[in-house]
Design a protein around this motif. Structure first.
Motif, mmCIF file in Angstrom:
data_model
loop_
_atom_site.group_PDB
_atom_site.id
_atom_site.type_symbol
_atom_site.label_atom_id
_atom_site.label_comp_id
_atom_site.label_asym_id
_atom_site.label_seq_id
_atom_site.Cartn_x
_atom_site.Cartn_y
_atom_site.Cartn_z
ATOM 1 N N HIS A 90 0.848 -1.194 0.000
ATOM 2 C CA HIS A 90 0.000 0.000 0.000
ATOM 3 C C HIS A 90 0.881 1.241 0.000
ATOM 4 C CE1 HIS A 90 -3.149 2.863 1.079
ATOM 5 N NE2 HIS A 90 -4.024 1.904 0.824
ATOM 6 N N ALA A 91 0.466 2.256 -0.748
ATOM 7 C CA ALA A 91 1.242 3.498 -0.814
ATOM 8 C C ALA A 91 1.426 4.117 0.561
ATOM 9 C CB ALA A 91 0.538 4.496 -1.743
ATOM 10 N N ASN A 92 0.488 3.850 1.475
ATOM 11 C CA ASN A 92 0.592 4.369 2.839
ATOM 12 C C ASN A 92 1.849 3.894 3.549
ATOM 13 O OD1 ASN A 92 -1.186 6.225 3.819
ATOM 14 N ND2 ASN A 92 -2.707 4.759 4.513
ATOM 15 N N GLU A 93 2.346 2.711 3.172
ATOM 16 C CA GLU A 93 3.454 2.085 3.890
ATOM 17 C C GLU A 93 4.803 2.313 3.218
ATOM 18 O OE1 GLU A 93 2.521 1.015 6.703
ATOM 19 O OE2 GLU A 93 0.394 1.174 6.200
ATOM 20 N N LEU A 94 4.845 3.003 2.102
ATOM 21 C CA LEU A 94 6.112 3.235 1.407
ATOM 22 C C LEU A 94 6.887 4.343 2.114
ATOM 23 C CD1 LEU A 94 4.873 3.126 -2.306
ATOM 24 C CD2 LEU A 94 5.890 1.274 -0.954
ATOM 25 N N THR A 95 8.058 4.013 2.614
ATOM 26 C CA THR A 95 8.863 4.983 3.353
ATOM 27 C C THR A 95 9.543 5.966 2.408
ATOM 28 O OG1 THR A 95 10.854 3.625 3.287
ATOM 29 C CG2 THR A 95 9.307 3.227 5.110
ATOM 30 N N ALA A 96 10.087 7.037 2.979
ATOM 31 C CA ALA A 96 10.788 8.032 2.167
ATOM 32 C C ALA A 96 11.989 7.407 1.464
ATOM 33 C CB ALA A 96 11.227 9.200 3.053
ATOM 34 N N ALA A 97 12.736 6.550 2.174
ATOM 35 C CA ALA A 97 13.905 5.904 1.575
ATOM 36 C C ALA A 97 13.499 4.990 0.418
ATOM 37 C CB ALA A 97 14.656 5.107 2.639
ATOM 38 N N GLN A 98 12.373 4.269 0.583
ATOM 39 C CA GLN A 98 11.920 3.373 -0.482
ATOM 40 C C GLN A 98 11.448 4.164 -1.692
ATOM 41 O OE1 GLN A 98 8.854 0.652 0.763
ATOM 42 N NE2 GLN A 98 8.972 -0.566 -1.102
ATOM 43 N N ARG A 99 10.753 5.254 -1.463
ATOM 44 C CA ARG A 99 10.249 6.076 -2.565
ATOM 45 C C ARG A 99 11.395 6.633 -3.414
ATOM 46 N NH1 ARG A 99 4.857 8.515 -1.430
ATOM 47 N NH2 ARG A 99 3.921 7.248 0.210
ATOM 48 N N MET A 100 12.531 6.913 -2.786
ATOM 49 C CA MET A 100 13.669 7.447 -3.528
ATOM 50 C C MET A 100 14.296 6.400 -4.445
ATOM 51 S SD MET A 100 15.518 10.037 -0.848
ATOM 52 C CE MET A 100 16.582 10.691 -2.130
ATOM 53 N N ARG A 101 13.982 5.128 -4.224
ATOM 54 C CA ARG A 101 14.493 4.063 -5.092
ATOM 55 C C ARG A 101 13.472 3.628 -6.133
ATOM 56 N NH1 ARG A 101 15.609 1.718 -0.083
ATOM 57 N NH2 ARG A 101 14.171 -0.006 -0.574
ATOM 58 N N MET A 102 12.269 4.235 -6.103
ATOM 59 C CA MET A 102 11.204 3.816 -7.012
ATOM 60 C C MET A 102 11.238 4.608 -8.314
ATOM 61 S SD MET A 102 7.860 2.857 -4.772
ATOM 62 C CE MET A 102 7.670 1.114 -4.394
ATOM 63 N N PHE A 103 11.110 3.877 -9.433
ATOM 64 C CA PHE A 103 11.161 4.490 -10.757
ATOM 65 C C PHE A 103 9.995 3.991 -11.602
ATOM 66 C CE2 PHE A 103 15.228 5.350 -9.114
ATOM 67 C CZ PHE A 103 15.771 6.394 -9.847
ATOM 68 N N VAL A 104 9.693 4.760 -12.644
ATOM 69 C CA VAL A 104 8.666 4.362 -13.612
ATOM 70 C C VAL A 104 9.312 4.339 -14.994
ATOM 71 C CG1 VAL A 104 6.762 5.302 -12.246
ATOM 72 C CG2 VAL A 104 7.912 6.753 -13.938
ATOM 73 N N ARG A 105 8.683 3.648 -15.916
ATOM 74 C CA ARG A 105 9.204 3.582 -17.286
ATOM 75 C C ARG A 105 8.643 4.745 -18.102
ATOM 76 N NH1 ARG A 105 8.153 -1.891 -16.050
ATOM 77 N NH2 ARG A 105 10.067 -3.182 -16.066
ATOM 78 N N GLY A 106 9.537 5.574 -18.607
ATOM 79 C CA GLY A 106 9.138 6.686 -19.469
ATOM 80 C C GLY A 106 9.451 6.389 -20.919
ATOM 81 N N GLU A 107 9.230 7.369 -21.781
ATOM 82 C CA GLU A 107 9.463 7.179 -23.215
ATOM 83 C C GLU A 107 10.931 6.902 -23.525
ATOM 84 O OE1 GLU A 107 7.949 10.479 -25.352
ATOM 85 O OE2 GLU A 107 5.850 10.140 -24.777
ATOM 86 N N VAL A 115 8.287 13.343 -7.587
ATOM 87 C CA VAL A 115 8.102 14.542 -8.408
ATOM 88 C C VAL A 115 9.336 15.440 -8.365
ATOM 89 C CG1 VAL A 115 6.745 16.654 -8.709
ATOM 90 C CG2 VAL A 115 5.603 14.519 -8.117
ATOM 91 N N TRP A 116 9.798 15.756 -7.161
ATOM 92 C CA TRP A 116 10.836 16.781 -7.013
ATOM 93 C C TRP A 116 12.216 16.149 -7.131
ATOM 94 C CZ3 TRP A 116 8.475 21.086 -7.708
ATOM 95 C CH2 TRP A 116 7.165 21.232 -7.242
ATOM 96 N N LEU A 117 13.023 16.695 -8.043
ATOM 97 C CA LEU A 117 14.344 16.156 -8.338
ATOM 98 C C LEU A 117 15.413 17.224 -8.145
ATOM 99 C CD1 LEU A 117 13.540 14.292 -11.690
ATOM 100 C CD2 LEU A 117 13.256 13.439 -9.348
ATOM 101 N N THR A 118 16.634 16.760 -7.942
ATOM 102 C CA THR A 118 17.765 17.675 -7.913
ATOM 103 C C THR A 118 18.145 18.044 -9.349
ATOM 104 O OG1 THR A 118 19.422 15.914 -8.035
ATOM 105 C CG2 THR A 118 18.607 16.509 -5.848
ATOM 106 N N GLU A 119 19.098 18.952 -9.498
ATOM 107 C CA GLU A 119 19.523 19.356 -10.833
ATOM 108 C C GLU A 119 20.165 18.197 -11.593
ATOM 109 O OE1 GLU A 119 22.048 22.705 -10.363
ATOM 110 O OE2 GLU A 119 20.418 24.089 -9.856
ATOM 111 N N THR A 120 20.685 17.213 -10.849
ATOM 112 C CA THR A 120 21.305 16.057 -11.498
ATOM 113 C C THR A 120 20.284 14.983 -11.856
ATOM 114 O OG1 THR A 120 21.766 15.018 -9.355
ATOM 115 C CG2 THR A 120 23.473 16.443 -10.286
ATOM 116 N N GLY A 121 18.999 15.238 -11.569
ATOM 117 C CA GLY A 121 17.951 14.291 -11.922
ATOM 118 C C GLY A 121 17.668 13.230 -10.879
ATOM 119 N N MET A 122 18.310 13.324 -9.716
ATOM 120 C CA MET A 122 18.093 12.328 -8.664
ATOM 121 C C MET A 122 16.945 12.766 -7.757
ATOM 122 S SD MET A 122 20.287 10.240 -9.654
ATOM 123 C CE MET A 122 20.372 9.016 -8.341
ATOM 124 N N PRO A 123 16.208 11.799 -7.175
ATOM 125 C CA PRO A 123 15.118 12.152 -6.253
ATOM 126 C C PRO A 123 15.621 13.021 -5.113
ATOM 127 C CG PRO A 123 15.032 9.829 -6.826
ATOM 128 C CD PRO A 123 16.327 10.340 -7.380
#
Length: 368
Positions: A90-107, A115-123
């Motif tokens: 459940h999204a409720n249980e995803l920790t901040a550390a886990q979310r920083m390792r989560m990715f989606v497939r883009g084009e 959503v919010w990234l550093t200038e280098t593109g990292m979470p």
């Protein structure tokens, strides 16, 4: 997962998961223009930083990378681990550390789910927002603009804005769901009586935020030094035992403000925490004999005060300040009297750093 889709409404509601909220999961509300600004960021600045990271191969090097496959009904998330296993939670249980390792497939390949990234593109870690505000405040100071802001200081500005929108009184009561509607109205008001209520409530919230941050620092294994180190640790533990994991009511916040063991105040400029005991406070000439000064006076903060404690976070900031001052001294552009004062400040900070490193202690439960 938790950002509303842009449509044609005036306001949108979203949900912050329990594992990343300060006390519990909660709804949040965002206006159409604000959400539109986020979408512009996603399509421009964010996308440019993602492309830079993809070209550099940065994402593939992240250990424990997880690829989100689906966000289903009820905010159930399915993802693939780096070893190929399919997991669900459940999204409720995803920790901040886990979310920083989560990715989606883009084009063009993998993209961060955050959503919010550093200038280098990292979470971007949520704690980095404080640093972002600090750097912006430093730039203002360097430009001669007397402006200092922190993320917490935006609370009243947001309330004032929400209150003046159509249906804003209801939205404000929901946004600050742990306060009554009357107080919510005061929070968005501008009269003297309103502002007095707001200031009292702000002091209570600021105290709760400081104690929550103290609890987080100790949980992260930070060391504490100073004559009031033990009181700092005890206050954080007591706050955590009584208030962690839920909303504080107005009565609880008043009790918090009146608890002499929990009077913990941050002073970013002095790089310390004041564990305020009025009978030991060197900033108060009356030493507790008067009820007029219930909180510390940071403009009269004394280095020898028995109410001082410092954490590793303060010392990290002290190191950064030393480096900044040394750079200013090295450019040779300052008059001799000012250069002398800068050197004295460096010596003071180095003494503070040395004392902390020699006397810091780590609470038992935070030790490995």
């Amino acid at each position: 997962m938790e950002l509303p889709e842009l449509g044609a409404r005036s306001y949108y509601s979203g949900w912050v998961g329990r594992a990343v909220a300060k006390r519990a999961g909660r709804f949040y509300y965002v206006s159409h223009p604000a959400l539109q600004s986020v979408e512009v960021y996603r399509a421009s600045t964010r996308q440019a930083s993602i492309r830079r990271a993809q070209r550099a191969g940065s994402y593939e090097r992240i250990p424990g990378l997880q690829v989100v496959e689906e966000v289903g009904r009820g905010r159930r998330v399915r993802w693939t681990e780096s070893d190929g296993r399919l997991r669900e939670g459940h999204a409720n249980e995803l920790t901040a550390a886990q979310r920083m390792r989560m990715f989606v497939r883009g084009e063009d390949g993998l993209e961060p789910a955050m959503v919010w990234l550093t200038e280098t593109g990292m979470p971007m870690a949520y704690r980095s927002w404080t640093k972002t505000f600090e750097r912006a405040s430093d730039r203002c100071a360097a430009a001669g603009v007397r402006l200092y802001a922190t993320p917490k200081m935006l609370r009243h500005s947001v309330a004032w804005f929400i209150y003046r929108q159509p249906g804003g009184r209801i939205a404000l009561g929901l946004q600050y769901g742990h306060v009554g509607r009357t107080l919510a109205a005061a929070y968005g008001g501008r009269t003297k009586q309103d502002m007095l209520k707001v200031l009292d409530f702000e002091r209570q919230l600021a105290l709760a935020d400081t104690l929550a941050e103290a609890s987080d620092r100790l949980a992260d294994g930070e060391g504490v030094s100073g004559p009031a180190a033990e009181r700092y640790i005890d206050a954080a533990h007591e706050f955590d035992a009584r208030y962690a994991g839920g909303f504080a009511t107005r009565a609880q916040l008043r009790a918090l403000m009146n608890n002499p063991r929990l009077q913990v105040y941050e002073d970013p400029d002095a790089l310390l925490t004041c564990n305020h005991d009025p009978y030991k406070a060197l900033c108060d000439p009356q030493r507790g004999r008067s009820t007029a000064l219930r909180t510390p006076s940071f403009d009269r903060c004394h280095a020898a005060c028995a109410n001082i404690s410092r954490t590793d976070t303060h010392i990290e900031r002290a190191h950064q300040e030393v480096e900044r001052l040394r750079g200013e001294i090295a450019d040779g552009l300052n008059p001799a009297p000012l250069a002398k004062r800068l050197n004295q400040r460096v010596e003071t900070l180095e003494t503070i750093i040395h004392q902390h490193q020699n006397t810091r202690r780590i609470p038992r439960q935070a030790q490995p």
